[in-house]
Structures are given as structure tokens and as C-alpha cells.
Design an enzyme around this catalytic site. Structure first.
Site, mmCIF file in Angstrom:
data_model
loop_
_atom_site.group_PDB
_atom_site.id
_atom_site.type_symbol
_atom_site.label_atom_id
_atom_site.label_comp_id
_atom_site.label_asym_id
_atom_site.label_seq_id
_atom_site.Cartn_x
_atom_site.Cartn_y
_atom_site.Cartn_z
ATOM 1 N N TYR A 171 28.328 73.851 47.468
ATOM 2 C CA TYR A 171 29.396 73.149 48.187
ATOM 3 C C TYR A 171 29.748 73.857 49.495
ATOM 4 O O TYR A 171 29.951 73.213 50.525
ATOM 5 C CB TYR A 171 30.642 73.000 47.310
ATOM 6 C CG TYR A 171 30.538 71.874 46.308
ATOM 7 C CD1 TYR A 171 30.219 70.578 46.710
ATOM 8 C CD2 TYR A 171 30.772 72.090 44.959
ATOM 9 C CE1 TYR A 171 30.120 69.536 45.803
ATOM 10 C CE2 TYR A 171 30.682 71.053 44.039
ATOM 11 C CZ TYR A 171 30.357 69.782 44.466
ATOM 12 O OH TYR A 171 30.269 68.746 43.570
ATOM 13 N N ARG A 201 27.985 75.512 51.526
ATOM 14 C CA ARG A 201 26.985 75.256 52.564
ATOM 15 C C ARG A 201 27.082 73.841 53.126
ATOM 16 O O ARG A 201 26.447 73.519 54.132
ATOM 17 C CB ARG A 201 25.585 75.511 52.014
ATOM 18 C CG ARG A 201 25.375 76.980 51.715
ATOM 19 C CD ARG A 201 24.129 77.239 50.923
ATOM 20 N NE ARG A 201 24.169 78.597 50.412
ATOM 21 C CZ ARG A 201 23.120 79.376 50.279
ATOM 22 N NH1 ARG A 201 21.921 78.939 50.609
ATOM 23 N NH2 ARG A 201 23.260 80.587 49.797
ATOM 24 N N GLU A 249 41.683 72.931 44.370
ATOM 25 C CA GLU A 249 41.979 72.394 45.695
ATOM 26 C C GLU A 249 40.692 72.386 46.515
ATOM 27 O O GLU A 249 40.108 73.443 46.742
ATOM 28 C CB GLU A 249 43.050 73.247 46.381
ATOM 29 C CG GLU A 249 44.377 73.290 45.640
ATOM 30 C CD GLU A 249 44.523 74.456 44.668
ATOM 31 O OE1 GLU A 249 43.777 75.456 44.794
ATOM 32 O OE2 GLU A 249 45.376 74.363 43.771
#
Length: 188
Positions: free
Chosen positions: A114, A116, A137
């Protein structure tokens, strides 16, 4: 404080029910399809995000106020993949329910898959004797829509064991997020 190994994590799950459900090894394939991995790693646990999301919206033109938070700031979705608008934010929760031992503090880091893609996950520390689903979050830092896959790995939890037990645990001070279930909004 020392970071705890896969062996310690397994023992804490078996003896203290620390994570449930628990995957004792990395899971990278589901129904013959590659997924974003979850499960036990060398020095942590990769948790999954559920299909329950709250996505920030400006439809109602409300102000985000942590002391007086309005649900009108969010759109609820139960989906297999959450699309976060460009430069926006969404809340999710772990599938796993955590029960943190008294001498342990847990921190969360993102998954490189994620990160990247410009998707950042943030979680505040899980304190000694806290328990519940973890509210995650997600920030989409890109100018493009970004996708989060439900029921797949979303973040990694690292377990730090103290050489001394704290005087007052999260449970003893009756923390406001104790035993949270589902995506939990800000409380004051």
C-alpha cells in the site's frame, strides 16, 4: 523494551487469546488468487481490514472537529474494495480482535504494497490491557482514487515487551476506546 518474535506472539495467542482470529503463518493466496498478505511474520502480525469502511466526504460541507465529530462527515460502505477519493481519507477496522497483555505496547506500521501506492495507514499505539477491534485510518496521498481490499492484509502490528509492568493500564484508567467493536469514531 524489546520487539517480540513470532514464537512469543504464538505463545501469547495460545495462552492469553491475544489475537483472534489468528493466522499462524503468512497467507498470500485465497481461492487460488494472490492477495495482500496477512498473518504471523517474523517479528509482528499482519492484520486484515474488514469490509466495513467510513469514507470522508464533503457533500454536507461540515467541519471535521475531533471534539464535536459529526457522522455527516462520512459515508458508510460495506464493500469488498473501498475506493478512497484523491487526497482523502477513510476509516476501517481490523477483522482481528486484540487483547494486549499488561507488559506490552503495540505499534502499527503500514504494508509496503500500500505504501508504494501512496496509501498510508495510521494507528495510535495499542496500550497495555487494551482490547478491541483496531480502527484503521487510511490516507490516500495521491491525486488519483485508491483502492483498499477488504479481507486482506492492511498493516503490521509490532509487539514491544517492557522490562517493567506499568502502574496503570488502559483498562484500569477506563480508556474511552476499551473493547471497541466496529469502526469507532472520535470520542471525547
Amino acid at each position: 523494551m524489546a520487539i517480540m518474535s513470532d514464537k512469543w506472539i504464538k505463545d501469547a495467542v495460545m495462552n492469553q487469546n491475544m489475537i483472534r482470529p489468528f493466522a499462524a503463518k503468512q497467507v498470500r493466496v485465497h481461492n487460488k488468487e494472490k492477495i495482500i498478505s496477512y498473518g504471523l511474520s517474523s517479528y509482528g502480525y499482519d492484520a486484515r481490514v474488514s469490509n466495513e469502511f467510513k469514507i470522508f466526504t464533503n457533500i454536507n460541507s461540515t467541519t471535521v472537529d475531533p471534539k464535536n465529530f459529526s457522522e455527516y462527515n462520512l459515508v458508510d460502505r460495506e464493500v469488498d474494495a473501498c475506493i478512497i477519493p484523491p487526497n482523502s481519507f477513510a476509516l476501517g477496522r481490523t477483522i482481528e480482535y486484540f487483547k494486549i497483555p499488561r507488559d506490552v505496547l503495540v505499534i502499527c506500521v503500514g504494508k509496503s504494497t500500500y505504501a508504494r501506492c501512496g496509501i498510508i495507514v495510521n494507528v495510535t499505539p495499542l496500550e497495555p490491557e487494551w482490547e478491541g477491534h483496531v480502527t484503521l485510518e487510511f490516507s490516500n496521498t495521491t491525486p488519483l482514487p485508491a483502492k483498499i481490499y477488504a479481507n486482506e492484509g492492511a498493516c503490521q502490528f509490532l509487539f514491544l515487551k517492557s522490562d517493567q509492568i506499568c502502574d496503570t493500564s488502559y483498562a484500569e484508567r477506563q480508556g474511552k476506546y476499551m473493547k471497541q467493536v466496529g469502526v469507532t469514531l472520535p470520542l471525547t
